[in-house]
Motif scaffolding. Sequence first.
Motif, PDB file in Angstrom:
ATOM      1  N   GLN A   1      10.752   8.676 -14.869  1.00  0.00           N
ATOM      2  CA  GLN A   1       9.483   8.196 -15.205  1.00  0.00           C
ATOM      3  C   GLN A   1       8.924   6.784 -14.894  1.00  0.00           C
ATOM      4  O   GLN A   1       8.154   6.406 -14.620  1.00  0.00           O
ATOM      5  CB  GLN A   1       9.047   8.629 -16.510  1.00  0.00           C
ATOM      6  CG  GLN A   1       7.342   8.466 -17.151  1.00  0.00           C
ATOM      7  CD  GLN A   1       6.925   9.053 -18.491  1.00  0.00           C
ATOM      8  OE1 GLN A   1       7.707   9.293 -19.036  1.00  0.00           O
ATOM      9  NE2 GLN A   1       5.513   9.277 -18.334  1.00  0.00           N
ATOM     10  N   GLY A   2      10.016   5.857 -15.276  1.00  0.00           N
ATOM     11  CA  GLY A   2       9.755   4.526 -15.314  1.00  0.00           C
ATOM     12  C   GLY A   2       9.880   4.081 -13.829  1.00  0.00           C
ATOM     13  O   GLY A   2       9.140   3.528 -13.262  1.00  0.00           O
ATOM     14  N   ILE A   3      10.829   4.859 -12.825  1.00  0.00           N
ATOM     15  CA  ILE A   3      10.531   4.553 -11.449  1.00  0.00           C
ATOM     16  C   ILE A   3       9.428   4.939 -10.916  1.00  0.00           C
ATOM     17  O   ILE A   3       8.869   4.224 -10.136  1.00  0.00           O
ATOM     18  CB  ILE A   3      11.963   5.233 -10.942  1.00  0.00           C
ATOM     19  CG1 ILE A   3      13.132   4.569 -11.313  1.00  0.00           C
ATOM     20  CG2 ILE A   3      12.106   5.164  -9.518  1.00  0.00           C
ATOM     21  CD1 ILE A   3      14.503   5.313 -11.024  1.00  0.00           C
ATOM     22  N   LEU A   4       8.970   6.188 -11.294  1.00  0.00           N
ATOM     23  CA  LEU A   4       7.846   6.740 -11.007  1.00  0.00           C
ATOM     24  C   LEU A   4       6.497   5.841 -11.251  1.00  0.00           C
ATOM     25  O   LEU A   4       6.048   5.786 -10.461  1.00  0.00           O
ATOM     26  CB  LEU A   4       7.539   8.216 -11.462  1.00  0.00           C
ATOM     27  CG  LEU A   4       6.220   8.991 -11.179  1.00  0.00           C
ATOM     28  CD1 LEU A   4       6.113   9.248  -9.649  1.00  0.00           C
ATOM     29  CD2 LEU A   4       6.294  10.180 -12.108  1.00  0.00           C
ATOM     30  N   GLN A   5       6.470   5.451 -12.512  1.00  0.00           N
ATOM     31  CA  GLN A   5       5.249   4.558 -12.665  1.00  0.00           C
ATOM     32  C   GLN A   5       5.415   3.261 -11.940  1.00  0.00           C
ATOM     33  O   GLN A   5       4.311   2.707 -11.616  1.00  0.00           O
ATOM     34  CB  GLN A   5       5.413   4.213 -14.409  1.00  0.00           C
ATOM     35  CG  GLN A   5       5.004   5.394 -15.083  1.00  0.00           C
ATOM     36  CD  GLN A   5       5.189   5.377 -16.653  1.00  0.00           C
ATOM     37  OE1 GLN A   5       6.138   4.635 -16.881  1.00  0.00           O
ATOM     38  NE2 GLN A   5       4.133   5.748 -17.305  1.00  0.00           N
ATOM     39  N   ILE A   6       6.561   2.677 -11.474  1.00  0.00           N
ATOM     40  CA  ILE A   6       6.510   1.475 -10.716  1.00  0.00           C
ATOM     41  C   ILE A   6       5.962   1.652  -9.288  1.00  0.00           C
ATOM     42  O   ILE A   6       5.343   1.027  -8.855  1.00  0.00           O
ATOM     43  CB  ILE A   6       8.056   0.866 -10.833  1.00  0.00           C
ATOM     44  CG1 ILE A   6       8.252   0.323 -12.107  1.00  0.00           C
ATOM     45  CG2 ILE A   6       8.065  -0.114  -9.610  1.00  0.00           C
ATOM     46  CD1 ILE A   6       9.704  -0.206 -12.483  1.00  0.00           C
ATOM     47  N   ALA A   7       6.337   2.892  -8.708  1.00  0.00           N
ATOM     48  CA  ALA A   7       6.161   3.384  -7.582  1.00  0.00           C
ATOM     49  C   ALA A   7       4.587   3.610  -7.418  1.00  0.00           C
ATOM     50  O   ALA A   7       3.987   3.093  -6.617  1.00  0.00           O
ATOM     51  CB  ALA A   7       6.926   4.786  -7.113  1.00  0.00           C
ATOM     52  N   VAL A   8       3.788   4.192  -8.560  1.00  0.00           N
ATOM     53  CA  VAL A   8       2.431   4.268  -8.554  1.00  0.00           C
ATOM     54  C   VAL A   8       2.007   3.016  -8.685  1.00  0.00           C
ATOM     55  O   VAL A   8       0.699   2.853  -8.181  1.00  0.00           O
ATOM     56  CB  VAL A   8       2.074   5.271  -9.608  1.00  0.00           C
ATOM     57  CG1 VAL A   8       0.577   5.262  -9.875  1.00  0.00           C
ATOM     58  CG2 VAL A   8       2.556   6.707  -9.322  1.00  0.00           C
ATOM     59  N   ALA A   9       2.464   1.918  -9.398  1.00  0.00           N
ATOM     60  CA  ALA A   9       1.821   0.760  -9.606  1.00  0.00           C
ATOM     61  C   ALA A   9       1.875   0.046  -8.264  1.00  0.00           C
ATOM     62  O   ALA A   9       0.848  -0.656  -7.849  1.00  0.00           O
ATOM     63  CB  ALA A   9       2.852  -0.128 -10.461  1.00  0.00           C
ATOM     64  N   GLU A  10       2.869   0.277  -7.512  1.00  0.00           N
ATOM     65  CA  GLU A  10       3.044  -0.296  -6.117  1.00  0.00           C
ATOM     66  C   GLU A  10       1.794   0.326  -5.226  1.00  0.00           C
ATOM     67  O   GLU A  10       1.238  -0.075  -4.632  1.00  0.00           O
ATOM     68  CB  GLU A  10       4.110  -0.339  -5.429  1.00  0.00           C
ATOM     69  CG  GLU A  10       5.204  -1.186  -6.373  1.00  0.00           C
ATOM     70  CD  GLU A  10       5.057  -2.679  -5.846  1.00  0.00           C
ATOM     71  OE1 GLU A  10       4.412  -3.020  -4.797  1.00  0.00           O
ATOM     72  OE2 GLU A  10       5.290  -3.469  -6.763  1.00  0.00           O
ATOM     73  N   LEU A  11       1.645   1.589  -5.480  1.00  0.00           N
ATOM     74  CA  LEU A  11       0.740   2.294  -4.757  1.00  0.00           C
ATOM     75  C   LEU A  11      -0.762   1.751  -4.921  1.00  0.00           C
ATOM     76  O   LEU A  11      -1.653   1.599  -4.314  1.00  0.00           O
ATOM     77  CB  LEU A  11       0.460   3.655  -5.057  1.00  0.00           C
ATOM     78  CG  LEU A  11      -0.422   4.672  -4.282  1.00  0.00           C
ATOM     79  CD1 LEU A  11      -0.308   4.586  -2.814  1.00  0.00           C
ATOM     80  CD2 LEU A  11      -0.350   6.079  -4.668  1.00  0.00           C
ATOM     81  N   HIS A  12      -1.028   1.656  -6.215  1.00  0.00           N
ATOM     82  CA  HIS A  12      -2.337   0.815  -6.802  1.00  0.00           C
ATOM     83  C   HIS A  12      -2.509  -0.569  -5.994  1.00  0.00           C
ATOM     84  O   HIS A  12      -3.589  -1.023  -5.739  1.00  0.00           O
ATOM     85  CB  HIS A  12      -2.348   0.953  -8.379  1.00  0.00           C
ATOM     86  CG  HIS A  12      -2.647   1.876  -9.011  1.00  0.00           C
ATOM     87  ND1 HIS A  12      -3.651   2.780  -8.800  1.00  0.00           N
ATOM     88  CD2 HIS A  12      -1.875   2.534  -9.973  1.00  0.00           C
ATOM     89  CE1 HIS A  12      -3.863   3.592  -9.762  1.00  0.00           C
ATOM     90  NE2 HIS A  12      -2.590   3.757 -10.422  1.00  0.00           N
ATOM     91  N   LEU A  13      -1.485  -1.316  -6.045  1.00  0.00           N
ATOM     92  CA  LEU A  13      -1.346  -2.621  -5.404  1.00  0.00           C
ATOM     93  C   LEU A  13      -1.985  -2.349  -3.942  1.00  0.00           C
ATOM     94  O   LEU A  13      -2.653  -3.231  -3.561  1.00  0.00           O
ATOM     95  CB  LEU A  13      -0.084  -3.339  -5.493  1.00  0.00           C
ATOM     96  CG  LEU A  13       0.087  -4.016  -6.669  1.00  0.00           C
ATOM     97  CD1 LEU A  13       1.575  -4.542  -6.857  1.00  0.00           C
ATOM     98  CD2 LEU A  13      -0.968  -5.189  -7.209  1.00  0.00           C
ATOM     99  N   GLU A  14      -1.239  -1.543  -3.349  1.00  0.00           N
ATOM    100  CA  GLU A  14      -1.787  -1.256  -1.906  1.00  0.00           C
ATOM    101  C   GLU A  14      -3.125  -0.968  -1.711  1.00  0.00           C
ATOM    102  O   GLU A  14      -3.644  -1.512  -0.674  1.00  0.00           O
ATOM    103  CB  GLU A  14      -0.916   0.150  -1.548  1.00  0.00           C
ATOM    104  CG  GLU A  14       0.153  -0.488  -0.319  1.00  0.00           C
ATOM    105  CD  GLU A  14       0.942   0.897   0.043  1.00  0.00           C
ATOM    106  OE1 GLU A  14       0.231   2.171   0.041  1.00  0.00           O
ATOM    107  OE2 GLU A  14       1.806   0.705   0.645  1.00  0.00           O
ATOM    108  N   ARG A  15      -3.705  -0.223  -2.586  1.00  0.00           N
ATOM    109  CA  ARG A  15      -5.263   0.178  -2.625  1.00  0.00           C
ATOM    110  C   ARG A  15      -5.972  -0.929  -3.326  1.00  0.00           C
ATOM    111  O   ARG A  15      -7.330  -0.531  -3.602  1.00  0.00           O
ATOM    112  CB  ARG A  15      -5.152   1.583  -3.267  1.00  0.00           C
ATOM    113  CG  ARG A  15      -4.403   2.594  -2.638  1.00  0.00           C
ATOM    114  CD  ARG A  15      -4.557   3.803  -3.186  1.00  0.00           C
ATOM    115  NE  ARG A  15      -3.801   4.784  -2.201  1.00  0.00           N
ATOM    116  CZ  ARG A  15      -3.733   6.107  -2.566  1.00  0.00           C
ATOM    117  NH1 ARG A  15      -4.369   6.735  -3.628  1.00  0.00           N
ATOM    118  NH2 ARG A  15      -3.248   7.023  -1.754  1.00  0.00           N
TER     119      ARG A  15
END
Length: 139
Positions: free
Chosen positions: A57-71
């Motif tokens: 979950q922690g890794i997943l949340q960091i990946a989604v944070a990076e996706l938010h940054l991209e957007r």
Amino acid sequence: MRPNSEQQFLSEEQELLADTRLGEAISLFNSADWYACHDGFEALWHETAGPMRPVLQGILQIAVAELHLERGNCRGATILMGEGLGRLKACPHNSLGIDLAALIDSSMQRLLALQQQRSIEGLESPRLVGTAPQNPSVD
């Protein structure tokens, strides 16, 4: 007889390490393919009920944070980066053969920049690198 928490941890970790989807998700994470790696980690996370669940979950949340940054969603990125880091800090730092300390360090630098509304340009992107194998000491 119930397995102790260390046995449960090792068993679940070994199962995940044997799952080819984990390697694929890690590769996608390291390629900064945030959306696809999110799908991979999320599938594993949904199937995991034991001590490896917060790691995923922690890794997943960091990946989604990076996706938010991209957007361009800095607020969403800040929230999820903080939540992911909070989870990972409580996990053993060599879980799943990943150097979580390195991931935490690079993600923390990005989180601090986001919190201070500074540019993240030039900061290292989060990566999932393997931990060095432990060699027994030779006397």
